[in-house]
Write a protein that holds these residues in place. Structure first.
Motif, mmCIF file in Angstrom:
data_model
loop_
_atom_site.group_PDB
_atom_site.id
_atom_site.type_symbol
_atom_site.label_atom_id
_atom_site.label_comp_id
_atom_site.label_asym_id
_atom_site.label_seq_id
_atom_site.Cartn_x
_atom_site.Cartn_y
_atom_site.Cartn_z
ATOM 1 N N VAL A 45 0.877 -1.171 0.000
ATOM 2 C CA VAL A 45 0.000 0.000 0.000
ATOM 3 C C VAL A 45 0.918 1.226 0.000
ATOM 4 O O VAL A 45 1.544 1.526 1.009
ATOM 5 C CB VAL A 45 -0.924 0.021 1.232
ATOM 6 N N PRO A 46 1.024 1.944 -1.114
ATOM 7 C CA PRO A 46 2.049 2.977 -1.225
ATOM 8 C C PRO A 46 1.671 4.267 -0.504
ATOM 9 O O PRO A 46 0.496 4.540 -0.250
ATOM 10 C CB PRO A 46 2.132 3.214 -2.735
ATOM 11 N N GLU A 47 2.688 5.047 -0.210
ATOM 12 C CA GLU A 47 2.451 6.398 0.305
ATOM 13 C C GLU A 47 1.693 7.196 -0.748
ATOM 14 O O GLU A 47 1.977 7.121 -1.942
ATOM 15 C CB GLU A 47 3.794 7.073 0.606
ATOM 16 N N GLN B 123 -7.494 6.398 2.105
ATOM 17 C CA GLN B 123 -6.552 5.469 2.733
ATOM 18 C C GLN B 123 -7.220 4.137 3.033
ATOM 19 O O GLN B 123 -6.618 3.067 2.861
ATOM 20 C CB GLN B 123 -5.974 6.081 4.015
ATOM 21 N N MET B 124 -8.474 4.172 3.456
ATOM 22 C CA MET B 124 -9.215 2.924 3.665
ATOM 23 C C MET B 124 -9.290 2.138 2.365
ATOM 24 O O MET B 124 -9.112 0.913 2.352
ATOM 25 C CB MET B 124 -10.634 3.240 4.156
ATOM 26 N N GLU C 285 3.133 4.816 5.406
ATOM 27 C CA GLU C 285 2.556 6.043 5.965
ATOM 28 C C GLU C 285 1.034 5.958 6.095
ATOM 29 O O GLU C 285 0.284 6.628 5.377
ATOM 30 C CB GLU C 285 2.966 7.267 5.133
ATOM 31 N N LEU C 286 0.613 5.145 7.022
ATOM 32 C CA LEU C 286 -0.815 4.940 7.258
ATOM 33 C C LEU C 286 -1.527 6.239 7.603
ATOM 34 O O LEU C 286 -2.613 6.518 7.092
ATOM 35 C CB LEU C 286 -1.005 3.942 8.412
ATOM 36 N N SER C 287 -0.934 7.064 8.490
ATOM 37 C CA SER C 287 -1.672 8.185 9.079
ATOM 38 C C SER C 287 -1.340 9.545 8.492
ATOM 39 O O SER C 287 -1.897 10.553 8.939
ATOM 40 C CB SER C 287 -1.391 8.230 10.600
ATOM 41 N N LEU C 288 -0.481 9.611 7.482
ATOM 42 C CA LEU C 288 0.018 10.898 6.994
ATOM 43 C C LEU C 288 -1.128 11.802 6.543
ATOM 44 O O LEU C 288 -1.920 11.450 5.663
ATOM 45 C CB LEU C 288 0.987 10.665 5.826
ATOM 46 N N ASP D 260 4.045 8.741 12.562
ATOM 47 C CA ASP D 260 3.626 8.961 13.943
ATOM 48 C C ASP D 260 4.196 7.824 14.780
ATOM 49 O O ASP D 260 3.666 6.713 14.805
ATOM 50 C CB ASP D 260 2.096 8.988 14.031
ATOM 51 N N VAL D 261 5.320 8.089 15.459
ATOM 52 C CA VAL D 261 6.060 7.025 16.124
ATOM 53 C C VAL D 261 5.246 6.387 17.250
ATOM 54 O O VAL D 261 5.282 5.168 17.441
ATOM 55 C CB VAL D 261 7.405 7.564 16.658
#
Length: 238
Positions: free
Chosen positions: A85-87, A145-146, A164-167, A197-198
């Protein structure tokens, strides 16, 4: 101990004359969520592109499910069981949510199972079911993103890699997506996650690798890294 599902040893990679990865070692075991964290430009996205076949490793080995896949074409990597799943989501303009999801299954021929997996994605992300006839690129950022994650699920991968799930997403949307990944993992899905987001990365994962300048600087159980004062000072600002 069983062989890791994914194992990288001494992998170097980059773009043209620019080398980005310098001897990367990494392992992901079946059923784990493993996070890659680090500053922008550290090499995290390059690592995923190298695993998925968009870039060929210059040195080192990449083994997946007992096979050497280093340098394999992206379609061969996908067939082997790795979905990326790309950025930036990279959904297809002009295609509906449903059609974007079904593109994730384009290498599959098991129509009944594809239909069941599509129903599962709609159960995991109900808003996609409501908007399945809508152009996917007109969704909100979180909904896109979903859809991107759902498209990855539709390939029925052994390993789901998410960059980058949450970017750029709201905290509420990040919470929703994090819950979906936790549910996926409880169902047996192995996940390799790049996350800026660490704190979110550590909370979602079993183990984590901290990447600096194309190398692994630290690795260990996510809970232990999160509790380490030096890691907290450098990455969590607490």
């Amino acid at each position: 101990m069983a062989e890791p599902l994914l194992e990288l040893s001494g992998v170097t990679s980059g773009y043209g004359q620019i080398q980005v990865l310098w001897g990367m070692d990494l392992a992901v075991r079946e059923g784990e969520v493993v996070a890659l964290v680090g500053s922008n430009g550290a090499g995290k996205s390059t690592l995923l592109r190298t695993i998925s076949g968009q870039l060929a490793p210059r040195e080192g080995t990449i083994r997946f499910n007992g096979r050497d896949i280093g340098g394999a074409r992206p379609d061969a990597v996908l067939t082997a069981g790795i979905a990326h799943v790309p950025e930036g989501r990279r959904l297809f303009r002009g295609l509906t949510v449903r059609d974007n999801l079904l593109l994730g299954a384009y290498l599959r021929s098991d129509k009944d199972d594809i239909a069941r997996d599509l129903a599962y994605v709609f159960e995991l992300f109900p808003i996609l079911a409501e908007r399945q006839r809508q152009d996917a690129t007109t969704l909100s950022g979180g909904e896109q993103q979903m859809c991107a994650v759902g498209r990855g699920i539709m390939s029925r991968p052994k390993l789901l890699m998410i960059d980058e799930l949450s970017l750029g997403l709201s905290p509420r949307m990040v919470e929703h997506l994090s819950g979906a990944l936790t549910q996926l993992n409880k169902g047996g899905q192995t996940i390799l996650l790049v996350e800026q987001d660490v704190m979110t990365a550590f909370e979602l994962s079993h183990r984590a690798y901290i990447v600096e300048n194309g190398k692994v600087a630290r690795a260990g159980a996510s809970a232990e890294l999160m509790a380490d004062p030096t890691v907290s000072e450098a990455y969590l600002s607490i």
